[in-house]
Design an enzyme around this catalytic site. Structure first.
Site: not given
Ligand code: FE
Length: 200
Positions: A111-113, A108
């Site tokens: 971010c961190s998905c 991602c």
């Molecule tokens: Fe994310």
């Protein structure tokens, strides 16, 4: 974070626990009852959102060609057959099939998905700017640094997660595991193999 404008002694160094308490207090003040819901989220993170879910999906795909076809066509519906659910806003689960010629890896870049209810919550390195930026620009080098050296003729495809489209990698079934039970197969599937930074 320090800022050049901060007077000395005003650096913010609150512990993570203090910061969590502060956020909870603000949410509680707004009637959102965070102190009640946080323990349930914590429990779900530890017990429900675990890579074991995705491992079951992979093992089923290896042993049931019809399921595999459904999984590749519509991941979200297929995992529901195994009793696995995804949050409403994860509208699509796209399952990326590794082959001898093509290796998939997910990130991602914003971010961190992840599809966290299926493959588990993202590890710290997945959220790191270093991984998020470099795996896109120099995926072969990053994978090598992480211990996965792919032959030069293997094409690497990098998939960037969005808010509503989540990915998981379907790793190749390792040689020598034909005829294994689904349960035994699931036990060898790792989180990293479903992110695509490892092979089995
Ligand atoms: Fe994310």
């Amino acid at each position: 974070m320090s800022s050049p404008n901060h007077p000395p002694g005003l650096h913010r160094t609150a512990s993570i626990e203090d910061r969590v308490r502060a956020v909870q207090a603000v949410l509680d003040d707004h009637g959102l009852d965070a102190s009640t819901h946080a323990p349930e989220l914590d429990r779900a993170a530890q017990e429900d959102w675990v890579p074991r879910n995705g491992a079951r999906v992979v093992a089923r795909a290896w042993t049931d060609p019809a399921f595999r076809a459904r999984l590749l066509a519509d991941g979200r519906s297929a995992v529901a057959e195994l009793g696995l659910s995804m949050p409403k806003h994860h509208r699509h689960l796209v399952v990326l099939e590794n082959t001898p010629q093509v290796h998939n890896v997910i990130c991602c870049s914003l971010c961190s998905c992840t599809a966290f209810t299926i493959i588990g919550l993202p590890p710290d390195w997945y959220k790191d700017l270093e991984y998020r930026s470099r795996v896109v620009r120099e995926s072969r080098t990053v994978l090598k640094e992480m211990g996965l050296e792919l032959p030069p003729d293997v094409e690497i495809r990098v998939w960037d997660t969005t808010a509503d489209t989540r990915y998981m990698v379907l790793p190749m079934q390792p040689a020598g595991t034909a005829g294994w039970s689904e349960e035994r197969l699931a036990a060898i599937v790792t989180r990293d193999s479903m992110i695509g930074v490892a092979r089995l």
